[in-house]
Write a protein that holds these residues in place. Sequence first.
Motif, PDB file in Angstrom:
ATOM      1  N   UNK A 163      75.403  36.699  70.376  1.00 51.50           N
ATOM      2  CA  UNK A 163      75.712  35.303  70.708  1.00 51.50           C
ATOM      3  C   UNK A 163      74.931  34.849  71.939  1.00 51.50           C
ATOM      4  N   UNK A 164      74.787  35.738  72.915  1.00 51.78           N
ATOM      5  CA  UNK A 164      74.035  35.389  74.122  1.00 51.78           C
ATOM      6  C   UNK A 164      72.589  35.023  73.776  1.00 51.78           C
ATOM      7  N   UNK A 165      71.988  35.775  72.864  1.00 55.51           N
ATOM      8  CA  UNK A 165      70.619  35.450  72.450  1.00 55.51           C
ATOM      9  C   UNK A 165      70.590  34.135  71.681  1.00 55.51           C
ATOM     10  N   UNK A 166      71.549  33.967  70.767  1.00 55.87           N
ATOM     11  CA  UNK A 166      71.588  32.743  69.972  1.00 55.87           C
ATOM     12  C   UNK A 166      71.794  31.493  70.808  1.00 55.87           C
ATOM     13  N   UNK A 167      72.485  31.634  71.952  1.00 56.37           N
ATOM     14  CA  UNK A 167      72.755  30.493  72.816  1.00 56.37           C
ATOM     15  C   UNK A 167      71.591  30.185  73.754  1.00 56.37           C
ATOM     16  N   UNK A 168      70.478  30.888  73.597  1.00 57.35           N
ATOM     17  CA  UNK A 168      69.353  30.711  74.502  1.00 57.35           C
ATOM     18  C   UNK A 168      68.893  29.277  74.650  1.00 57.35           C
ATOM     19  N   UNK A 169      68.848  28.535  73.548  1.00 56.14           N
ATOM     20  CA  UNK A 169      68.338  27.157  73.611  1.00 56.14           C
ATOM     21  C   UNK A 169      69.192  26.280  74.511  1.00 56.14           C
ATOM     22  N   UNK A 170      70.512  26.511  74.529  1.00 57.24           N
ATOM     23  CA  UNK A 170      71.379  25.724  75.401  1.00 57.24           C
ATOM     24  C   UNK A 170      71.105  25.997  76.866  1.00 57.24           C
ATOM     25  N   UNK A 171      71.001  27.256  77.230  1.00 59.47           N
ATOM     26  CA  UNK A 171      70.765  27.622  78.625  1.00 59.47           C
ATOM     27  C   UNK A 171      69.362  27.226  79.069  1.00 59.47           C
ATOM     28  N   UNK A 172      68.408  27.281  78.164  1.00 54.95           N
ATOM     29  CA  UNK A 172      67.039  26.923  78.526  1.00 54.95           C
ATOM     30  C   UNK A 172      66.938  25.473  78.975  1.00 54.95           C
ATOM     31  N   UNK A 173      67.744  24.608  78.399  1.00 54.96           N
ATOM     32  CA  UNK A 173      67.743  23.213  78.855  1.00 54.96           C
ATOM     33  C   UNK A 173      68.203  23.138  80.308  1.00 54.96           C
ATOM     34  N   UNK A 174      69.230  23.917  80.656  1.00 56.95           N
ATOM     35  CA  UNK A 174      69.718  23.922  82.038  1.00 56.95           C
ATOM     36  C   UNK A 174      68.685  24.492  82.998  1.00 56.95           C
ATOM     37  N   UNK A 175      67.836  25.390  82.498  1.00 54.97           N
ATOM     38  CA  UNK A 175      66.783  25.963  83.336  1.00 54.97           C
ATOM     39  C   UNK A 175      65.618  24.987  83.481  1.00 54.97           C
ATOM     40  N   UNK A 198      66.133  31.719  80.426  1.00 52.30           N
ATOM     41  CA  UNK A 198      67.340  31.277  79.732  1.00 52.30           C
ATOM     42  C   UNK A 198      68.008  32.406  78.970  1.00 52.30           C
ATOM     43  N   UNK A 199      67.209  33.194  78.268  1.00 57.43           N
ATOM     44  CA  UNK A 199      67.762  34.340  77.531  1.00 57.43           C
ATOM     45  C   UNK A 199      68.273  35.420  78.475  1.00 57.43           C
ATOM     46  N   UNK A 200      67.529  35.674  79.552  1.00 54.97           N
ATOM     47  CA  UNK A 200      67.931  36.720  80.495  1.00 54.97           C
ATOM     48  C   UNK A 200      69.261  36.369  81.139  1.00 54.97           C
ATOM     49  N   UNK A 201      69.422  35.120  81.548  1.00 57.01           N
ATOM     50  CA  UNK A 201      70.692  34.684  82.148  1.00 57.01           C
ATOM     51  C   UNK A 201      71.843  34.938  81.189  1.00 57.01           C
ATOM     52  N   UNK A 202      71.662  34.549  79.947  1.00 55.75           N
ATOM     53  CA  UNK A 202      72.723  34.748  78.952  1.00 55.75           C
ATOM     54  C   UNK A 202      73.064  36.223  78.764  1.00 55.75           C
TER      55      UNK A 202
END
Length: 233
Positions: A163-175, A198-202
């Motif tokens: 799930x953390x990898x799949x959510x990468x696109x959401x976190x990347x926007x915040x980055x 973004x992926x690393x943070x998740x």
Amino acid sequence: MTTANTLPRGIRRRPQWLVPAGLIALSLVPIVAGSARLTQLTTGATVTDDNARFFDSPVPVVAHIIGSSVFLVLGALQFAPSLRRRRWHRISGRIAAPAGLVSALSALWMTLFYDMPASVTGPGLAAVRIVLGTAMAAAIIVAFVAIRRGDVRTHSAWMTRAYAIGMGAGTQVLVFLPYTLLVGTPAPITHTLLMTAGWVINLVVAEIAIRRRAGAGRRRSSAPMAATGARLS
């Protein structure tokens, strides 16, 4: 009597939906973007250099958008403790896991076979996507095998990583957002670094959550033993 048993019900139940709600809010970023892409494909929008690959081969991107949206929403709800104790968790998991596989495999297909414009890629980013897409698919498979043999802890850990990898696109926007506002459009190498961040943070957050769950599970399992020892002494 343990401390947990003395807490009012409201205190224990109030925070349980904060994580799922936050994850759903974060997943709205890729879901809305995906919906806009589907609208372009179905209404015959103007073909440009940035979207030509989707019109030339729409099946992978449609599969990715649908698979990702289902995986992100149902996956977020899996973090609600009250739902994990119900049959709904198992039923939705049987939908979320295949959806996650579709998301990961379609992402791999697009990385390998789409002609990516310079605006959405950077040096080494394709390799990062291949590694993480493969890792996401593998994590879901490991989680499935684990739950089939009744290993709930391993299942939960690997689905959290997927799930953390799949959510990468959401976190990347915040980055990307603060960088773009403060500095401007990132250079190609910076684009790759920001995407990877973004992926690393998740994944870091996921590992923290996994370790905390494992620690809580050990404390719960040791509590009855401690209570039995106290009664016998």
